[in-house]
Write a protein that holds these residues in place. Structure first.
Motif, short mmCIF file in Angstrom:
data_model
loop_
_atom_site.label_atom_id
_atom_site.label_comp_id
_atom_site.label_asym_id
_atom_site.label_seq_id
_atom_site.Cartn_x
_atom_site.Cartn_y
_atom_site.Cartn_z
N ILE A 58 68.14 57.13 32.03
CA ILE A 58 68.66 56.44 31.10
C ILE A 58 67.93 54.80 31.58
O ILE A 58 68.07 54.49 32.86
CB ILE A 58 70.19 56.28 30.83
N LEU A 59 67.00 54.26 30.80
CA LEU A 59 66.58 52.92 30.84
C LEU A 59 67.56 52.01 29.90
O LEU A 59 67.75 52.11 28.76
CB LEU A 59 65.21 53.02 30.67
N GLY A 60 67.64 50.91 30.64
CA GLY A 60 67.94 49.59 29.67
C GLY A 60 66.89 48.85 29.38
O GLY A 60 66.17 48.42 30.46
N SER A 99 71.82 45.22 32.98
CA SER A 99 72.47 45.93 33.96
C SER A 99 73.20 47.17 33.23
O SER A 99 73.56 47.28 32.19
CB SER A 99 73.54 45.22 34.72
N LEU A 100 72.88 48.25 34.29
CA LEU A 100 73.71 49.59 34.03
C LEU A 100 74.16 50.03 35.11
O LEU A 100 73.92 49.80 36.35
CB LEU A 100 72.36 50.58 33.55
N CYS A 101 75.42 50.75 34.93
CA CYS A 101 76.26 51.05 36.28
C CYS A 101 76.82 52.27 35.70
O CYS A 101 77.53 52.52 34.64
CB CYS A 101 77.23 50.17 36.50
N LEU A 102 76.61 53.60 36.69
CA LEU A 102 77.11 54.57 36.37
C LEU A 102 78.98 54.74 36.83
O LEU A 102 79.03 54.16 37.79
CB LEU A 102 76.56 55.88 37.41
N ALA A 103 79.64 55.28 36.04
CA ALA A 103 80.94 55.38 36.43
C ALA A 103 81.32 56.29 37.59
O ALA A 103 80.52 57.34 37.83
CB ALA A 103 81.90 55.90 35.18
N PRO A 104 82.08 55.79 38.54
CA PRO A 104 82.42 56.70 39.53
C PRO A 104 82.77 58.12 39.33
O PRO A 104 82.58 59.19 40.14
CB PRO A 104 83.77 56.11 40.49
N CYS A 162 66.54 47.85 33.59
CA CYS A 162 67.53 48.64 34.52
C CYS A 162 67.28 50.05 34.21
O CYS A 162 66.82 50.53 33.11
CB CYS A 162 68.89 48.20 34.40
N SER A 163 67.94 50.80 35.39
CA SER A 163 67.70 52.39 35.08
C SER A 163 68.69 53.28 36.10
O SER A 163 69.18 52.64 36.94
CB SER A 163 66.35 52.68 35.48
N LEU A 164 68.97 54.44 35.55
CA LEU A 164 69.59 55.34 36.50
C LEU A 164 69.29 56.92 36.21
O LEU A 164 68.99 57.02 35.08
CB LEU A 164 71.05 55.14 36.31
N PHE A 165 69.79 57.60 37.35
CA PHE A 165 69.59 59.08 36.96
C PHE A 165 70.94 59.49 36.38
O PHE A 165 71.94 59.23 36.69
CB PHE A 165 69.30 59.92 38.38
#
Length: 939
Positions: free
Chosen positions: A466-468, A497-502, A455-458
């Motif tokens: 960031i990568l999981g 799983s990764l999730c960015l907070a609102p 999983c990943s996100l900017f």
């Protein structure tokens, strides 16, 4: 009536991330007269990419349709390339402009082999449907279909001087075909298992076959005219020697029939170092180098010695043997017999060297260049192309790696994708690397080594990612420097799983260690550089009873949805982590979920192939929809809408409306399971990744979708497909033996036949109109105004008879016979009368004759028994013969004139050539005199 709700269509924009698909071979091509060995053609899903290996750039894309490429073969002149597809179609592309010139449809399943003859005028194709078809490239039509193999055809080769074809198959047989009579006259049965590859060597006097074992078997081919004088001659199927009375006469006849053309006997075998099957067996253009490999990373190269080299070797051997015999004679004192040296296979085919590639090899191609240089191109199983160069004339040749194409794709499947907040960058991460792509140019901006990413996100600001990982770590990368900032041991199991907070100040991670962890972003001072850098600080942990598969914040930051391995989705309050709802209903674990922008709906996708839409206020299931034919792998809402996309293992991406519970559209293109997708923050773009190693970019257009029309189009497509699957009518007079017609009934041939029928109906209607007008004029005793012609004829400004000819001309040459075959007989008499008028006027005589002879062949019984057509046929016979003679005479005259011009040009060029050579000789003499003067001056 206005549209109540408007959906906009998403269309395929680009395919990237794939360097070479495994299903099709790699082949050297020449581009616009460029340097040999510089360009390679590889399959990229349904397209063919031409790579410049020196620059590592894609220079040309041969656009396919929707089926995967399965074989590539360049033409002998280097101007065209033939491409075979999964659905059995073959298309010939021009390398000058990348456009399709010719299309052939004959096979029912994937094309497994394509080969040109020496002139490039004929093409042979083999397929998984076990048929071999020979095509006429110039006339753009199928010649015949050869049936005999019982499994996939793996190789087919034309013999240059003879009109023969040799094919091999997974049914363990090698078959020889006489193309004059279109029958198999010999079958080699010396293989115990599948024959995977084959090559002709020594001026086509030797056949080399590769099977499922470590042996390369060699077979000596001897043609009739090459037989020795002492050998028995064959006459009418029997030898002139006395035959044994007990032998079976039928066997003798079969053997003599084979020997009448050629004999093929095993000459020996060469042992490969690899123990597994031959995956591919290739030779260079001169058939001097043989390259073969198995399922490993080693390529074995053998060189085939010429007759002079073999003779030298045998002379040396004989000298050595004589020396040895003389020595033993001196020691023993006994007179020894004259030594005899037998020529073995290992004296003719010798091992050149082995090349060790960086990964397992899937396909190979080799090319001989000037100065004894050999260029080798390898397509590896990890989405890489490597090229090597070696000097074959050296005593101990060494292979130098000249290029490696890796930048444009991942080595393993991409398991996670993410869009940057400005919609411009796309992140893709696989088992060993993470890449950041520019969405508009599809070029790689950064490539960084990482662990197996899931999983990943900017990070907000798009400066870090960031990568999981599978090992439970969080990896933080900085994009500006392309460096790994920090690795955090976050979990004990796979981080799914990764999730960015609102509020964009924190992230949440869910793992297989049954925990959900909350992390805050922090800036700390780096000990080495003294600069501030990003890190994550663990704040809270939510302990659960089952493995966590997916976590998601609601956009209002009030709730946290967690998918568990026990097939449920549990919803918690974000602030207190107290339990709120349990969404129970899926039969298998929920692999993906998402919450709508207004935090009112949650959609869940499961391995049970269903998507469920729930309300977040009470946790009630609004609707359960059967979404895919396999597991739903990914689900995401389009920003600021209640529309969402799902991706499945059934290779499809689908768009749904969560309010109306309707399927909007299906995006088809991937050829393997779709692992994940990402939607851009503005909703205009979509990126998906698949097991076929490709990344696909889809973009939203301004074209609206009307659902009723979509369903109607889907039903039409299904109907057309079922029509095309019907069997082709049997041609009367055709024996159902080894040879059959090459064509195949497709939707195009059915449509072409319908167009011909429509044109004939218009012609009949116009003829009736003219008759009625003539009768009305006679009855009225005066000239009446002519009737209005058909609007189509007015639009094209043609007569009815000419319109029929134009429609026939527009039918593709390769589909003409099958289109005429499905034409009902009531249309034939009218068509024959039209053909008679066309030939009399000299209109398209060759095309009309081709149609005429085919119709006479298939409807011979009905035409010959119809008295009304007797005069038409007789007229056709006389007119056809005279017109064909005229055309033949014109062609003969033109051919003679062209030959005369050729002789004139050649004689002029010869004079110029010798004049040029004389001039160069004078220049050389001047240079030599200058050099001599300089030496004398120095002395």
């Amino acid at each position: 009536m206005g549209l109540t709700k408007q959906y906009l269509r998403y269309v395929a924009s680009a395919v990237f991330g794939v360097i070479g698909s495994q299903k099709a071979n790699i082949s050297y091509v020449t581009l616009r007269g460029g340097e040999r060995g510089r360009y390679v053609a590889v399959a990229a899903c349904e397209h063919v990419f031409i790579w410049d290996v020196r620059k590592g750039e894609k220079v040309l894309i041969l656009q396919g349709q929707k089926h995967e490429v399965t074989f590539i073969c360049p033409s002998p002149d280097g101007v065209h390339v033939a491409v075979g597809y999964e659905d059995g179609a073959v298309r010939i592309f021009s390398l000058l402009n990348g456009e399709t010139n010719v299309s052939f449809n004959g096979h029912k399943s994937a094309v497994s082999i394509i080969q040109y003859d020496a002139l490039g005028a004929r093409l042979v194709t083999g397929s998984k449907d076990t048929d071999v078809i020979v095509w006429d490239v110039i006339n753009e039509s199928g010649l015949y279909r050869l049936k005999g193999h019982k499994d996939v055809v793996t190789q087919a080769l034309f013999l240059k001087d003879k009109n023969l074809l040799v094919t091999c198959s997974k049914d363990s047989f090698v078959k020889w075909w006489d193309l004059d009579t279109q029958h198999c006259f010999k079958t080699l049965v010396g293989h115990r298992s599948e024959v995977w590859g084959m090559a002709l060597l020594n001026r086509e006097n030797r056949l080399l076959t590769g099977s499922a074992d470590s042996e390369l078997r060699a077979w000596d081919i001897r043609y009739l005219e090459q037989k020795a004088e002492g050998e028995p001659k064959v006459k009418k199927g029997k030898t002139l020697l006395d035959e044994d009375e007990d032998e079976d006469k039928q066997e003798e006849e079969d053997e003599s029939l084979e020997d009448r053309i050629l004999s093929c006997k095993k000459a020996g075998s060469i042992l490969r170092e690899a123990r597994d099957r031959v995956v591919s067996l290739r030779t260079d253009t001169k058939n001097r180098i043989v390259a073969c490999h198995g399922n490993d990373s080693v390529l074995e190269l053998f060189t085939v010695l010429s007759e002079e080299e073999v003779q030298k070797k045998m002379t040396k051997k004989l000298k050595k043997a004589k020396k040895k015999a003389a020595k033993s004679q001196e020691e023993t004192g006994e007179e020894a017999a004259e030594p005899v040296v037998e020529k073995m296979l290992k004296d003719e085919i010798i091992r050149l060297m082995n090349i060790k590639a960086s990964a397992k090899i899937r396909w190979v191609d080799c090319l001989s260049c000037a100065g004894g240089e050999l260029k080798v191109a390898l397509l590896l199983q990890n989405n890489t192309v490597e090229t090597y160069s070696l000097k074959t004339l050296d005593k101990t040749p060494t292979a130098n790696k000249t290029a490696r194409l890796t930048l444009g794709g991942h080595r393993t499947d991409v398991r996670t994708l993410a869009f940057s907040s400005d919609n411009l960058a796309v992140l893709s991460a696989s088992g060993d690397t993470v890449k950041v792509w520019n969405r508009s140019t599809l070029q790689v901006i950064r490539t960084m080594a990482c662990e197996y990413a899931l999983c990943s996100l900017f990070v907000p600001g798009d400066r870090q990612i960031i990568l999981g990982t599978k090992s439970g770590k969080l990896q933080i990368f900085e994009l500006a420097s392309g460096s790994l900032l920090e690795t955090v041991d976050a979990h004990d199991g796979a981080l799914w799983s990764l999730c960015l907070a609102p509020d964009q100040r924190a992230i949440v991670s869910g793992s297989a260690d049954k925990t959900v962890k909350f992390w805050d972003f922090e800036l700390i001072k780096d000990k080495e550089s003294g600069q501030k850098r990003l890190t994550v600080k663990h704040t809270r942990t939510l302990q659960l009873e089952e493995d966590v598969l997916c976590v998601k914040f609601s956009p209002d930051h009030r709730l946290l949805a967690v998918s568990l391995l026990d097939c449920t989705v549990k919803v918690f309050y974000t602030d207190t982590l107290k339990f709120f709802l349990s969404l129970y209903g899926h039969k298998l674990p929920v692999l993906c979920l998402d919450i709508s922008h207004d935090s009112t709906l949650i959609a869940t996708g499961s391995a049970d192939r269903n998507v469920k839409i729930w309300g977040l206020d009470f946790g009630d299931c609004h609707r359960s929809m059967f979404a895919h034919d396999d597991s739903v792998m990914f689900l995401q809402f389009v920003p600021k809408t209640h529309l969402f996309f799902t991706a499945g293992k059934d290779r499809k991406i689908k768009q749904w409306d969560a309010d109306k519970f309707e399927h909007i559209q299906t995006l088809e293109g991937h050829h393997r399971e779709v692992w994940c997708l990402a939607i851009s923050p503005n909703g205009d773009h979509l990126v998906s990744s698949s097991h076929d190693k490709s990344l696909r970019l889809w973009e939203r257009t301004r074209e609206p979708i009307i659902l009723e029309e979509e369903r109607e189009m889907e039903r039409e497509a299904e109907f057309e497909e079922s029509m095309a699957k019907g069997d082709v009518p049997v041609v009367p007079g055709e024996t159902q033996g080894e040879a059959a017609p090459a064509g195949k009934k497709t939707i195009e041939t059915v449509k072409a036949a319908e167009r011909i029928m429509e044109a004939l109906e218009i012609y009949k209607a116009e003829a009736r109109k003219m008759e009625d007008h003539k009768y009305a004029c006679e009855h009225a005793g005066k000239e009446l105004p002519p009737p209005k012609p058909n609007p189509i004829l007015v639009a094209f400004n043609v007569t009815p008879s000419r319109y029929v000819l134009d429609v026939i001309k527009k039918v593709r040459s390769s589909e003409l016979e099958v289109s005429l075959l499905v034409l009902p007989f009531p249309y034939i008499p009218e068509l024959l009368q039209l053909f008679s008028s066309y030939i009399q006027q000299g209109l398209e005589v060759e095309l009309v004759c081709r149609c005429l002879f085919f119709l006479l062949k298939i409807h011979f019984g009905q035409i010959s028994s119809n008295q009304m057509l007797l005069s038409v046929i007789d007229e056709l016979r006389t007119n056809t013969l005279s017109k064909v003679r005229e055309i033949r005479d014109v062609m003969g005259f033109n051919s003679a004139a062209l030959q005369f011009l050729q002789r004139e040009i050649e004689s002029k060029e010869d004079v110029m050539f010798f004049a040029d050579a004389t001039g160069k000789l004078e220049e050389k003499k001047k240079k030599r005199r200058k050099r001599e003067r300089a030496i004398l001056t120095i002395a």
